[in-house]
Design an enzyme around this catalytic site. Structure first.
Site, short mmCIF file in Angstrom:
data_model
loop_
_atom_site.label_atom_id
_atom_site.label_comp_id
_atom_site.label_asym_id
_atom_site.label_seq_id
_atom_site.Cartn_x
_atom_site.Cartn_y
_atom_site.Cartn_z
N CYS A 21 27.92 15.29 -40.47
CA CYS A 21 27.57 15.06 -41.88
C CYS A 21 26.06 14.97 -42.07
O CYS A 21 25.55 15.36 -43.13
CB CYS A 21 28.27 13.82 -42.42
SG CYS A 21 28.09 12.34 -41.42
N HIS A 121 28.86 7.48 -42.30
CA HIS A 121 28.96 8.80 -42.92
C HIS A 121 27.78 9.02 -43.85
O HIS A 121 27.40 8.13 -44.61
CB HIS A 121 30.28 8.90 -43.71
CG HIS A 121 30.46 10.21 -44.41
ND1 HIS A 121 30.61 11.41 -43.74
CD2 HIS A 121 30.50 10.51 -45.74
CE1 HIS A 121 30.74 12.37 -44.62
NE2 HIS A 121 30.67 11.86 -45.84
#
Length: 176
Positions: A21, A121
């Site tokens: 990510c 994330h």
């Protein structure tokens, strides 16, 4: 409204792959494939000089999980600065309207498998054509947000262990 939704689908994004990510938000901020796994792994290796196997900045074998240090170096190599937003402070309209602001990068804790596995994330809010676009590689599409919605969204993350970074052009310090 239909025109705005159509544009949101044209905003560059990458779908989540492994734990990459960090790579996906870099490319979303630049609105193109600006970086590769190989380049980010190399930055991680540069930062971990003297380490033979364990690299504290990324997972091995190109899996990703890039930390803030790798992203900061990557942004700086392309002329952008990554400024940490103090979580005690509110995000203001003035900050979001600043002409040097390209976007906002967010890092938050994610739980998987019923909370048994936790990881961080990355996702971003990219400023384009008078709006912000929430670009999250774990989602199926981008979401268009007004400046006010963006401010509320970011301020709603306050005190939740979320890290917010402003991505800016040049070396200009901006007061809130």
């Amino acid at each position: 409204e239909k025109e705005a939704m159509a544009y949101a689908s044209e905003v560059y994004r990458e779908q989540q792959s492994l734990m990459r990510c960090g790579l996906h938000i870099l490319n979303a901020i630049f609105q193109e494939q600006a970086f590769s796994v190989k380049e980010l792994d190399a930055i991680g290796d540069e930062l971990a000089t003297g380490r033979s196997f364990f690299n504290p900045h990324r997972f091995p074998l190109g899996l990703g999980n890039y930390d803030v240090n790798i992203l900061e170096v990557a942004f700086s190599r392309r002329g952008l600065r990554m400024d940490w937003h103090d979580p005690r402070d509110q995000v203001t309209a003035k900050q979001l309207q600043d002409s040097t602001l390209i976007g906002v990068v967010v890092n938050e804790m994610n739980s998987k498998f019923g909370g048994m596995f936790k990881s961080r994330h990355w996702y971003c809010l990219r400023k384009l054509k008078g709006s912000f676009y929430l670009i999250d590689s774990s989602k199926k599409q981008n979401d268009r947000m007004s400046y006010e919605e963006t401010r509320w969204f970011l301020n709603g993350k306050k005190n939740s262990g979320v890290h917010i970074f402003n991505i800016r052009e040049g070396d200009v310090e901006v007061e809130g």
